[in-house]
Design a protein around this motif. Sequence first.
Motif, PDB file in Angstrom:
ATOM      1  N   ARG A  58      32.098 -18.162-147.107  1.00 55.21           N
ATOM      2  CA  ARG A  58      32.230 -19.127-146.162  1.00 55.21           C
ATOM      3  C   ARG A  58      32.633 -20.435-146.660  1.00 55.21           C
ATOM      4  O   ARG A  58      33.480 -20.977-145.989  1.00 55.21           O
ATOM      5  CB  ARG A  58      30.919 -19.769-145.187  1.00 55.21           C
ATOM      6  N   ASP A 100      21.504 -27.661-144.410  1.00 56.06           N
ATOM      7  CA  ASP A 100      22.554 -28.507-144.549  1.00 56.06           C
ATOM      8  C   ASP A 100      23.474 -28.246-143.106  1.00 56.06           C
ATOM      9  O   ASP A 100      23.924 -29.195-142.515  1.00 56.06           O
ATOM     10  CB  ASP A 100      23.563 -28.223-145.849  1.00 56.06           C
ATOM     11  N   ARG A 101      23.734 -26.869-142.952  1.00 55.44           N
ATOM     12  CA  ARG A 101      24.641 -26.730-141.530  1.00 55.44           C
ATOM     13  C   ARG A 101      23.797 -27.140-140.576  1.00 55.44           C
ATOM     14  O   ARG A 101      24.460 -27.819-139.642  1.00 55.44           O
ATOM     15  CB  ARG A 101      24.933 -24.867-141.611  1.00 55.44           C
ATOM     16  N   HIS A 102      22.403 -26.986-140.455  1.00 53.67           N
ATOM     17  CA  HIS A 102      21.879 -27.290-139.296  1.00 53.67           C
ATOM     18  C   HIS A 102      21.786 -28.774-139.171  1.00 53.67           C
ATOM     19  O   HIS A 102      21.885 -29.455-138.077  1.00 53.67           O
ATOM     20  CB  HIS A 102      20.245 -26.834-139.269  1.00 53.67           C
ATOM     21  N   LYS A 103      21.784 -29.461-140.385  1.00 50.13           N
ATOM     22  CA  LYS A 103      21.621 -31.019-140.272  1.00 50.13           C
ATOM     23  C   LYS A 103      23.007 -31.554-139.717  1.00 50.13           C
ATOM     24  O   LYS A 103      23.154 -32.441-139.079  1.00 50.13           O
ATOM     25  CB  LYS A 103      21.217 -31.710-141.698  1.00 50.13           C
ATOM     26  N   ALA A 104      24.002 -30.831-140.379  1.00 49.32           N
ATOM     27  CA  ALA A 104      25.373 -31.482-140.055  1.00 49.32           C
ATOM     28  C   ALA A 104      25.739 -31.164-138.465  1.00 49.32           C
ATOM     29  O   ALA A 104      26.538 -31.884-137.645  1.00 49.32           O
ATOM     30  CB  ALA A 104      26.289 -30.686-140.837  1.00 49.32           C
ATOM     31  N   SER A 105      25.043 -29.948-137.807  1.00 51.99           N
ATOM     32  CA  SER A 105      25.407 -29.802-136.384  1.00 51.99           C
ATOM     33  C   SER A 105      24.596 -30.992-135.461  1.00 51.99           C
ATOM     34  O   SER A 105      24.815 -31.026-134.407  1.00 51.99           O
ATOM     35  CB  SER A 105      24.989 -28.555-135.754  1.00 51.99           C
ATOM     36  N   ARG A 106      23.781 -31.573-136.056  1.00 50.50           N
ATOM     37  CA  ARG A 106      22.792 -32.203-135.312  1.00 50.50           C
ATOM     38  C   ARG A 106      23.389 -33.980-135.551  1.00 50.50           C
ATOM     39  O   ARG A 106      22.845 -34.872-134.726  1.00 50.50           O
ATOM     40  CB  ARG A 106      21.494 -32.475-135.798  1.00 50.50           C
ATOM     41  N   ARG A 107      24.508 -34.004-136.268  1.00 46.22           N
ATOM     42  CA  ARG A 107      25.028 -35.398-136.563  1.00 46.22           C
ATOM     43  C   ARG A 107      25.666 -35.731-135.245  1.00 46.22           C
ATOM     44  O   ARG A 107      26.349 -34.884-134.751  1.00 46.22           O
ATOM     45  CB  ARG A 107      25.973 -35.021-137.875  1.00 46.22           C
ATOM     46  N   ALA A 125      28.801 -36.963-132.677  1.00 46.75           N
ATOM     47  CA  ALA A 125      30.230 -36.614-133.102  1.00 46.75           C
ATOM     48  C   ALA A 125      30.906 -37.955-133.327  1.00 46.75           C
ATOM     49  O   ALA A 125      32.090 -37.652-133.558  1.00 46.75           O
ATOM     50  CB  ALA A 125      30.505 -36.156-131.551  1.00 46.75           C
TER      51      ALA A 125
END
Length: 68
Positions: free
Chosen positions: A16, A57-64, A66
């Motif tokens: 990825r 990290d991916r989960h935290k980035a998606s909660r940021r 927009a």
Amino acid sequence: MIGKIIGALVGREMDRRDGSGGAKGAVMGMAAAGMLRRMGPLGMILGGGYVAKKAYDRHKASRRPANF
């Protein structure tokens, strides 16, 4: 069996990163599984920790928000 699963997940995360997809991730996962298996329980812990950190990290980035 757990080692193969962790190896596949590590290979997927490595694949990825470069974004190309395909067989490269599978080959890297097999190599990672072999390397982690030779390290014993410590290798499985390190591989599982790597996958968990990337998922976190991916989960935290998606909660940021927009607007950033």
